[in-house]
Design an enzyme around this catalytic site. Structure first.
Site, PDB file in Angstrom:
ATOM      1  N   HIS A  42       0.819  -1.215   0.000  1.00 56.80           N
ATOM      2  CA  HIS A  42       0.000   0.000   0.000  1.00 56.80           C
ATOM      3  C   HIS A  42       0.852   1.264   0.000  1.00 56.80           C
ATOM      4  O   HIS A  42       0.361   2.351  -0.303  1.00 56.80           O
ATOM      5  CB  HIS A  42      -0.907  -0.008   1.230  1.00 56.80           C
ATOM      6  CG  HIS A  42      -2.312   0.439   0.972  1.00 56.80           C
ATOM      7  ND1 HIS A  42      -2.926   0.409  -0.268  1.00 56.80           N
ATOM      8  CD2 HIS A  42      -3.261   0.942   1.817  1.00 56.80           C
ATOM      9  CE1 HIS A  42      -4.159   0.858  -0.173  1.00 56.80           C
ATOM     10  NE2 HIS A  42      -4.388   1.188   1.073  1.00 56.80           N
ATOM     11  N   ASN A  69      -6.592   7.022   4.049  1.00 58.46           N
ATOM     12  CA  ASN A  69      -8.008   7.350   3.885  1.00 58.46           C
ATOM     13  C   ASN A  69      -8.304   8.847   3.897  1.00 58.46           C
ATOM     14  O   ASN A  69      -9.415   9.251   3.560  1.00 58.46           O
ATOM     15  CB  ASN A  69      -8.842   6.664   4.978  1.00 58.46           C
ATOM     16  CG  ASN A  69      -8.830   5.158   4.846  1.00 58.46           C
ATOM     17  OD1 ASN A  69      -8.189   4.598   3.953  1.00 58.46           O
ATOM     18  ND2 ASN A  69      -9.538   4.489   5.729  1.00 58.46           N
ATOM     19  N   ASP A 129      -0.974   2.357  -5.429  1.00 58.12           N
ATOM     20  CA  ASP A 129      -0.935   0.921  -5.709  1.00 58.12           C
ATOM     21  C   ASP A 129      -2.233   0.517  -6.406  1.00 58.12           C
ATOM     22  O   ASP A 129      -3.256   1.181  -6.267  1.00 58.12           O
ATOM     23  CB  ASP A 129      -0.767   0.121  -4.417  1.00 58.12           C
ATOM     24  CG  ASP A 129      -1.893   0.387  -3.418  1.00 58.12           C
ATOM     25  OD1 ASP A 129      -2.100   1.560  -3.057  1.00 58.12           O
ATOM     26  OD2 ASP A 129      -2.581  -0.570  -3.020  1.00 58.12           O
ATOM     27  N   ASN A 168      -9.382   3.572  -1.118  1.00 56.51           N
ATOM     28  CA  ASN A 168      -9.852   4.624  -0.211  1.00 56.51           C
ATOM     29  C   ASN A 168      -9.090   5.934  -0.358  1.00 56.51           C
ATOM     30  O   ASN A 168      -9.653   7.012  -0.153  1.00 56.51           O
ATOM     31  CB  ASN A 168      -9.773   4.137   1.242  1.00 56.51           C
ATOM     32  CG  ASN A 168     -10.821   3.084   1.545  1.00 56.51           C
ATOM     33  OD1 ASN A 168     -11.895   3.074   0.950  1.00 56.51           O
ATOM     34  ND2 ASN A 168     -10.509   2.175   2.457  1.00 56.51           N
TER      35      ASN A 168
END
Length: 209
Positions: A42, A88, A113, A134
């Site tokens: 991530h 987020n 990613d 997100n």
């Protein structure tokens, strides 16, 4: 006479500078802060910006809502941001620095990613959905558009049902670690090409390479 000519020359010089402002770009690498996330899939956005910092010899400094690093390339100023808001809330940091530095949306590039692409695949796009990501979802909410440049780095989807979060927050496997160095170097080239040549040429040159 000398003072008159000097004043005239300086006036012309200032006019020329006004007509040829230095271009500015904002590159936002998405990721999560903290050592526990540093080597996860991530965090590829952070990793690519770190590789770019080595290639262009600049450093990051902690600033409002993120770490900021800047370099210049052929008359262009490139501002790199690693948000400290966690994935987020990426849009909050992006919008703050975009407004602060007066960056046009066309000069924005978001690095993220993508589980929908095989590992190491490079895909540059000018628009698209958030794909369930997100970070991209929050950016779209802050920009009020899905029409912004993004650089998707494939991380693959080698996970079972309901294991997506564990996968993207997991670390690279042995095979990926053997290949990641070359992929990071290639990705740093993409960012420089974007600032030098624009999004269209960068897409043509690097997509799926």
């Amino acid at each position: 006479m000398f003072h008159f000519l000097k004043g005239l020359f300086n006036k012309r010089s200032s006019v020329h500078k006004e007509e040829d402002p230095m271009k500015k770009f904002l590159i936002v690498g998405l990721g999560n802060i903290g050592d526990e996330y540093a080597e996860t899939r991530h965090n590829i956005g952070f990793k690519i910006l770190d590789e770019l910092a080595k290639a262009q010899e600049f450093t990051f400094e902690t600033a409002k809502l993120g770490d900021i690093g800047t370099f210049k390339i052929k008359g262009r100023t490139v501002i790199c941001l690693k948000p400290s808001t966690y994935m987020n809330r990426s849009g909050k940091a992006l919008k703050y620095w975009m407004d602060k530095e007066n960056i046009p949306q066309s000069n924005l590039l978001v690095i993220t990613d993508d589980i929908n692409l095989p590992f190491g695949t490079i895909r540059i796009k000018t628009k698209g959905s958030d794909g369930g990501h997100n970070g991209l979802k929050d950016i779209q909410q802050h920009l009020q558009t899905h029409g912004y440049n993004r650089f998707r780095f494939g991380v693959g989807a080698n996970f079972g049902k309901g294991r997506q979060v564990d996968y993207v927050l997991g670390q690279w496997n042995e095979e990926e670690r053997d290949l990641i160095s070359e992929r990071l170097s290639r990705s740093a080239e993409v960012v420089s090409a974007f600032a030098l040549s624009g999004i269209a040429r960068t897409m043509n040159q690097y997509n799926n390479t």
